[in-house]
Enzyme design. Structure first.
Site, mmCIF file in Angstrom:
data_model
loop_
_atom_site.group_PDB
_atom_site.id
_atom_site.type_symbol
_atom_site.label_atom_id
_atom_site.label_comp_id
_atom_site.label_asym_id
_atom_site.label_seq_id
_atom_site.Cartn_x
_atom_site.Cartn_y
_atom_site.Cartn_z
ATOM 1 N N LYS A 161 0.834 -1.207 0.000
ATOM 2 C CA LYS A 161 0.000 0.000 0.000
ATOM 3 C C LYS A 161 0.865 1.253 0.000
ATOM 4 O O LYS A 161 0.650 2.186 -0.782
ATOM 5 C CB LYS A 161 -0.933 -0.007 1.209
ATOM 6 C CG LYS A 161 -1.678 1.313 1.462
ATOM 7 C CD LYS A 161 -2.610 1.689 0.327
ATOM 8 C CE LYS A 161 -3.198 3.086 0.493
ATOM 9 N NZ LYS A 161 -4.108 3.214 1.639
ATOM 10 N N LYS B 179 1.362 11.175 4.904
ATOM 11 C CA LYS B 179 1.516 10.110 5.901
ATOM 12 C C LYS B 179 2.021 8.827 5.239
ATOM 13 O O LYS B 179 2.933 8.163 5.741
ATOM 14 C CB LYS B 179 0.188 9.841 6.603
ATOM 15 C CG LYS B 179 0.292 8.813 7.729
ATOM 16 C CD LYS B 179 -1.058 8.426 8.297
ATOM 17 C CE LYS B 179 -1.756 7.397 7.436
ATOM 18 N NZ LYS B 179 -2.932 6.790 8.097
#
Length: 295
Positions: A170, A239
Site C-alpha cells: 500500500k 503520511k
C-alpha cells in the site's frame, strides 16, 4: 454474515454503509458518538467498547488514523483483545507501518488471536460502490476466510504475502502514485507556460508512453475542471510517503526520485494544504511556475 467496524470516518464509514447495504449485520464503535448514532439509524448495532464489539462479532474491521491508535484499540483497558475469541479474525484496514503490524501480529499470535492487514486503494467513491482494491498480508487460510467479506468492499483483492505485506505494498503503491502525479503536474505546468493547450497535451500523453492514472483520470476530472473534490487528502498522502520513506531507511537503501517527490509534498503540507485533496499538489506546482492548468 456479521462484522464489527471500528473507525467511522471517511473510509470506515463508507465501508460500514456498504456492508449494511449488502445485508451484513454490522456492529460499530467510534469515539465520535455522532458518527455512531448515524449508523445506528441505518441499522447498525452500537458497541460501548472495542471489547464489547469483539465479544459479539466474529470479524472486526479497523479503519483508524494510524497504527498507534490501532495498538491502543487492541490492548487498551476495554480493547479488542479483552473480547476476542480464538475464532475471531481482525481485519486491519488502516494504512499502517509494516514493522509495527508485524509486532502486533506476533503479539496476537501469542494470545491465540488472528489478524490480517488489508489496506485499500481507490478512495471514498470506490468505498461507496464496493470497487476498492484490497491488498492483504497474513496467513493464506485467514485470507480465504475473509475473502467473502472483503469481496463486498472491493473488486480487486490480492493476497500479497505474510503479515505486514499488505501495508508494505500500500505504501509503495501510493509512493508511485504521488511521484507520478507530481511529475505529471510539472510537465503540464511547463507545457502551459510554453503556450501548449492542456487538453491537447493530455490527448498526446494519454496516447503515448507518459500515460498514467494521474494523466488519464486525475487531471481531466480534478485539475482541468478545477474541482479538487476531497476524496483522499494531501495529509494522508504525506503520511503514506513517510511510511514508504521509513521503510527505505530501515533497509538502508537510497530513494533518489521518491525522496525528491516527497520534498514537494512536504512543502505543500507545510503551507497548510493538508486538508485539501491530494490532487491539490498541482496548485503548489502551478504557483511555482506562475500558471494555471485548466480546460
Amino acid at each position: 454474515m456479521k462484522a464489527g467496524i471500528i473507525g467511522l470516518g471517511n473510509m470506515g464509514g463508507r465501508m460500514a454503509k456498504r456492508l449494511l447495504e449488502q445485508g451484513v449485520e454490522v456492529g460499530v464503535f467510534d469515539v465520535n458518538k455522532e458518527f455512531v448514532r448515524s449508523f445506528v439509524e441505518l441499522g447498525a448495532e452500537e458497541a460501548e467498547s472495542p471489547a464489547e464489539l469483539a465479544e459479539k462479532f466474529p470479524y472486526i474491521i479497523t479503519v483508524l488514523p494510524n497504527v498507534f491508535i490501532v495498538k491502543e484499540t487492541l490492548t487498551g483497558e476495554n480493547g479488542l483483545m479483552k473480547g476476542m475469541k480464538p475464532d475471531s479474525l481482525l481485519i486491519e484496514m488502516t494504512t499502517s507501518i509494516p514493522s509495527v503490524t508485524k509486532e502486533l501480529n506476533e503479539m496476537m499470535k501469542t494470545k491465540g488471536f488472528r489478524i490480517i492487514d488489508a489496506p485499500v486503494s481507490g478512495g471514498v467513491k470506490k468505498a461507496e460502490d464496493g470497487s476498492l482494491s484490497i491488498m492483504v498480508g497474513g496467513e493464506a487460510d485467514d485470507f480465504e476466510e475473509a475473502k467473502p467479506l472483503l469481496s463486498l468492499l472491493g473488486q480487486n483483492i490480492f493476497h500479497v504475502g505474510e503479515s505486514g505485506a499488505g501495508h508494505t505494498i500500500k505504501a509503495l503503491n501510493n509512493m508511485i502514485s504521488a511521484t507520478t502525479l507530481a511529475a505529471t503536474g510539472e510537465a503540464m505546468a511547463l507545457g502551459v507556460k510554453l503556450g501548449l493547450d492542456p487538453n491537447k497535451m493530455l490527448d498526446v500523453i494519454n496516447s503515448s508512453t507518459g500515460r498514467s492514472f494521474s494523466s488519464d483520470f486525475k487531471f481531466p476530472n480534478q485539475v482541468l475542471t478545477r474541482n479538487f473534490e476531497v476524496g483522499f487528502t494531501l495529509d494522508l498522502m504525506v503520511k503514506d510517503l513517510k511510511i514508504a520513506m521509513s521503510m527505505a531507511e530501515e533497509e538502508k537503501v537510497p530513494m533518489f526520485i521518491s525522496s525528491a517527490s516527497f520534498q514537494l509534498w512536504k512543502h505543500a503540507w507545510s503551507q497548510g494544504g493538508g486538508s485539501e485533496d491530494h490532487t491539490a499538489i498541482v496548485k503548489y506546482i502551478e504557483e511555482m511556475f506562475g500558471v494555471e492548468i485548466k480546460g
